[in-house]
Design an enzyme around this catalytic site. Structure first.
Site: not given
Ligand code: CO
Length: 152
Positions: A89, A132-133, A136
């Site tokens: 990341c 993953h995004e 966030h």
């Molecule tokens: Co990330």
């Protein structure tokens, strides 16, 4: 366009739940354009708005170079299967890269920068990047989900 600073692990904004976008105006477009430029100055494959200090539900993904998708208010509406693979990341030191279990297939609904509804069904690497995004946006970092590897 402008390159924005990428916030690093430890900054509180990375742990907040980002707010839904309700206004699809020039300011949003500027944010997205800046996120794209910022991503292109790094070796990342995606970026979420909280990583540049903006607590809004906006992500960009570029799972394959040159293939960018902008997602506003993304919601993973279905997912299946599993895959274990390496993640890193831009907000986390690369020494912490590690393996994460993700669905191998998913469908995500989102809006483009103009507020048009879209959906995408993705598999494998692209599904991983989307997970993953979108994590966030809920204040979740991949290190929270990392598979603990035994010392040898
Ligand atoms: Co990330």
């Amino acid at each position: 366009m402008a390159i924005r600073n990428i916030f690093q692990e430890g900054e509180p904004i990375l742990r907040k739940r980002a707010r839904e976008v309700e206004v699809f105006d020039a300011r949003l477009h500027q944010l997205i354009d800046d996120m794209i430029e910022t991503l292109h100055t790094s070796d990342g494959v995606g970026l979420a708005a909280p990583q540049v200090g903006i607590c809004k539900r906006v992500v960009i993904i570029e799972p394959t170079e040159g293939d960018i998708t902008e997602m506003v208010n993304p919601v993973i509406v279905s997912s299946s299967g599993s895959q274990i693979g390496l993640e890193g990341c831009l907000s986390v030191n690369s020494s912490k890269n590690g393996k994460v279990n993700r669905p191998s297939r998913l469908t995500v609904e989102y809006m483009d920068r103009f507020g048009n509804k879209k959906s995408m069904t993705a598999t494998d690497w692209t599904a991983r990047v989307i997970c993953h995004e979108t994590d966030h946006l809920d204040g979740i970092l991949f290190i929270d989900k990392k598979i603990k590897e035994g010392k040898r």
